[in-house]
Design a protein around this motif. Structure first.
Motif, PDB file in Angstrom:
ATOM      1  N   LEU A  60       0.850  -1.328  -0.210  1.00  0.00           N
ATOM      2  CA  LEU A  60      -0.137   0.089  -0.097  1.00  0.00           C
ATOM      3  C   LEU A  60       0.771   1.868   0.290  1.00  0.00           C
ATOM      4  N   LEU A  61       1.662   1.505   0.623  1.00  0.00           N
ATOM      5  CA  LEU A  61       2.818   2.395   0.651  1.00  0.00           C
ATOM      6  C   LEU A  61       3.346   2.837  -0.428  1.00  0.00           C
ATOM      7  N   SER A  62       4.210   1.096  -0.791  1.00  0.00           N
ATOM      8  CA  SER A  62       5.057   1.871  -2.420  1.00  0.00           C
ATOM      9  C   SER A  62       4.151   1.631  -3.509  1.00  0.00           C
ATOM     10  N   ARG A  63       2.881   2.061  -3.224  1.00  0.00           N
ATOM     11  CA  ARG A  63       2.061   2.845  -4.445  1.00  0.00           C
ATOM     12  C   ARG A  63       1.104   3.710  -4.482  1.00  0.00           C
ATOM     13  N   SER A  64       1.512   4.158  -2.587  1.00  0.00           N
ATOM     14  CA  SER A  64       0.294   5.503  -2.795  1.00  0.00           C
ATOM     15  C   SER A  64       0.974   7.073  -3.471  1.00  0.00           C
ATOM     16  N   TYR A  65       0.376   7.940  -2.868  1.00  0.00           N
ATOM     17  CA  TYR A  65       0.913   9.355  -4.143  1.00  0.00           C
ATOM     18  C   TYR A  65       1.662   9.710  -3.148  1.00  0.00           C
ATOM     19  N   SER A  66       1.217   9.377  -2.076  1.00  0.00           N
ATOM     20  CA  SER A  66       2.399  10.323  -1.024  1.00  0.00           C
ATOM     21  C   SER A  66       3.539  10.130  -1.227  1.00  0.00           C
ATOM     22  N   GLY A  67       4.037   8.704  -1.579  1.00  0.00           N
ATOM     23  CA  GLY A  67       4.857   7.706  -1.476  1.00  0.00           C
ATOM     24  C   GLY A  67       5.980   7.935  -2.229  1.00  0.00           C
ATOM     25  N   ARG A  68       5.550   7.930  -3.861  1.00  0.00           N
ATOM     26  CA  ARG A  68       5.809   8.306  -4.514  1.00  0.00           C
ATOM     27  C   ARG A  68       6.359   9.692  -4.922  1.00  0.00           C
ATOM     28  N   LEU A  69       5.667  10.891  -3.776  1.00  0.00           N
ATOM     29  CA  LEU A  69       6.144  11.958  -3.867  1.00  0.00           C
ATOM     30  C   LEU A  69       7.473  12.280  -3.555  1.00  0.00           C
ATOM     31  N   LEU A  70       7.062  11.732  -2.238  1.00  0.00           N
ATOM     32  CA  LEU A  70       8.911  11.913  -1.383  1.00  0.00           C
ATOM     33  C   LEU A  70       9.216  10.922  -2.125  1.00  0.00           C
TER      34      LEU A  70
END
Length: 568
Positions: A60-70
């Protein structure tokens, strides 16, 4: 795993896509908060033994928008942001960064080969580095966000290298704690793993590293290009990859647990391990215990991972003879343990300083030379300020003084010694004279600018981080907040105004809420812009990260409004 997700994260499901807003309009505080919340849930799942739930949260984290931004933010703000891979691509504009966030949603990717570069080592050899392409770095940074909480939760208590909120000073303090007492162990096994990053077994890594297997296999098998020729990689994790240090730590974790299980404290062997990356020391009560029992156990542990000990750097010594570790010498003098800067470290610093003076000093003014030398001397002194270094600092200052005296004699060969002394080494404004010159400040005043003196730096004993502390666990949040504030990053700042602003803001950037350090860098922002009549007083200034500063000045900024009090 290769399917494209239409909704990245429940908390951000209603967030607009990056195409609908500018890169500088991103709410970084919200992105950090969402990633931290998922990382805390991963830690809780691992502590409860729920591995399947942890894997689901990682996905879930590796596919999240926030994760991609960071992930994109990290690879575009670190020191290697302007170093391209084999494709020659860098992300140096907001448009490219925004486009990269979309590219990270394409889960079926093939890693490109690494660009091979070499950096010199202290022993005269060269260390190979593999430079990934920007897109591969971003993918690694994205998976690292999900892997690092597990590495911190399952890591060895006394492993300090490449770990969040841990440092070499923590490792040296732990060594002092183990060896300082009269009843402490007297024999030390100094271990160094031969070509650790280059020899790690791929099969073991793919089986035991808790991350996306196909992505990990892509990075390990990507190969590298050197002199326009392609070479396959059958072993090792490339040095230069963002995720490589954590992978290496996970491969070496478990050694301390194995030693404690094999040699419990009740047997009196006094076996203790302190590890920093691939360097470690193991203590023992006798030489025979280390040679006949500990050494074979360590070799078997490493052999399973495809690693071996380096014969040149692995030895067993008595504490009265001393040993070097992380640039410092540990030795007992008549029963008293002292940790000092090693002779090798001192020679390396003086060689670097003398080289700068002889080569660059020919074309630099006194002001330029001081500006070039101060970061080198200050950085070395700050590293060793927690040891018994006062006498060493005085020796370093003495040697640098005479190197600069020779520079001044060459620069002014027709002037007398008295003239040189008066121009560069005497100033009634200083309580202690030293090499200096004059410059003009922002107000147009002529002020002295002096060389940094290592001996003036006060010795401060380092408070070691707790061995079981986890920066991703909410239970340790208050501990780390108090530690980061009291432990004093402010000791590293030599400007009083910076110290005032840093304390007022508690070291946090008001825009993104993250800690301001020398690694992250900072900008001095005027809340009421000077072009609109704002003054230069401290009430009108605030510290921001460089990227946050650019974001505040962008027309699309819609983040928190900054107040003169230092808040938002």
């Amino acid at each position: 795993m290769t399917a494209t997700m239409t909704i990245d994260c429940p908390a951000l499901a209603d967030a607009p896509s990056h195409d609908e807003k500018s890169w500088h309009a991103v709410n970084w505080r919200k992105a950090n908060r969402n990633v931290r919340r998922l990382q805390a849930r991963i830690v809780k799942a691992v502590q409860s033994g729920k591995r399947h739930k942890a894997r689901s949260l990682q996905r879930l984290l590796s596919r999240s928008y926030s994760g991609r931004l960071l992930a994109v933010k990290r690879v575009t703000e670190n020191k290697g942001k302007n170093t391209p891979g084999v494709d020659g691509e860098i992300w140096d504009t907001p448009k490219k960064k925004a486009k990269a966030v979309t590219r990270l949603r394409q889960w079926y990717f093939k890693a490109k080969p690494l660009k091979r570069r070499y950096i010199p080592k202290s022993n005269g050899k060269r260390r190979p580095l593999g430079i990934p392409c920007m897109i591969d770095r971003a993918y690694q940074a994205l998976h690292l966000l999900a892997l690092e909480p597990i590495a911190e939760t399952t890591g060895d208590p006394n492993s300090y290298g490449f770990r969040k909120r841990r440092s070499a000073a923590d490792a040296m303090t732990q060594i002092f704690t183990i060896l300082a007492r009269k009843t402490s162990p007297q024999w030390i096994l100094e271990g160094d793993i031969k070509a650790c990053f280059d020899e790690l077994c791929h099969r073991w890594l793919e089986t035991n590293i808790p991350t996306h297997k196909r992505s990990l296999r892509q990075w390990l098998k990507a190969g590298y290009i050197e002199k326009e020729a392609f070479y396959e990689t059958e072993t090792g994790s490339p040095q230069g990859g963002i995720i490589s240090p954590v992978v290496a730590n996970l491969a070496l974790d478990g050694l301390e647990t194995l030693l404690r299980k094999t040699f419990p404290s009740r047997r009196g062997h006094k076996i203790n391990l302190v590890r920093y990356a691939d360097d470690f020391v193991i203590t023992g009560v006798t030489r025979e215990v280390l040679e006949e029992q500990v050494m074979p156990l360590v070799q078997a542990f490493l052999r399973e991972r495809g690693l071996t000990l380096s014969p040149e750097k692995t030895s067993i010594t008595h504490i009265s003879e001393g040993f070097d570790f992380l640039g410092q010498n540990v030795r007992k003098y008549k029963g008293k343990l002292l940790i000092k800067p090693s002779t090798k470290s001192q020679k390396a610093l003086l060689t670097k300083v003398r080289t700068i003076i002889k080569t660059e000093g020919c074309s630099l003014s006194a002001y330029g030379l001081i500006k070039r030398l101060n970061p080198v001397i200050r950085g070395w002194a700050n590293y060793h300020r927690h040891a018994c270094s006062k006498q060493t600092f005085q020796y370093i200052d003495h040697e640098i003084h005479w190197a600069l005296w020779r520079w001044a004699k060459r620069r002014h060969s027709k002037k007398s010694n008295a003239w040189i002394q008066q121009r560069y080494f005497c100033n009634p404004e200083f309580s202690r004279n030293g090499f200096h010159t004059y410059t003009v400040n922002d107000k147009g005043e002529r002020v002295p600018y002096r060389l940094f003196h290592a001996a003036r730096l006060p010795i401060r004993r380092h408070v070691k981080v707790r061995s079981n502390a986890n920066p991703f666990d909410p239970q340790w949040e208050l501990y780390y907040e108090e530690r980061q504030y009291s432990q004093s990053h402010i000791d590293f700042w030599d400007k009083p105004w910076f110290k005032h602003l840093w304390i007022r803001e508690r070291g946090l950037c008001p825009v993104c809420g993250e800690l301001i350090t020398k690694i992250s860098g900072w900008h001095n922002h005027h809340i009421h812009w000077r072009v609109y009549g704002g003054n230069d007083e401290l009430d009108n200034r605030i510290l921001l990260h460089p990227n946050c500063h650019r974001q505040v000045h962008h027309p699309d900024y819609n983040g928190p409004q900054l107040r003169p009090s230092g808040g938002v």
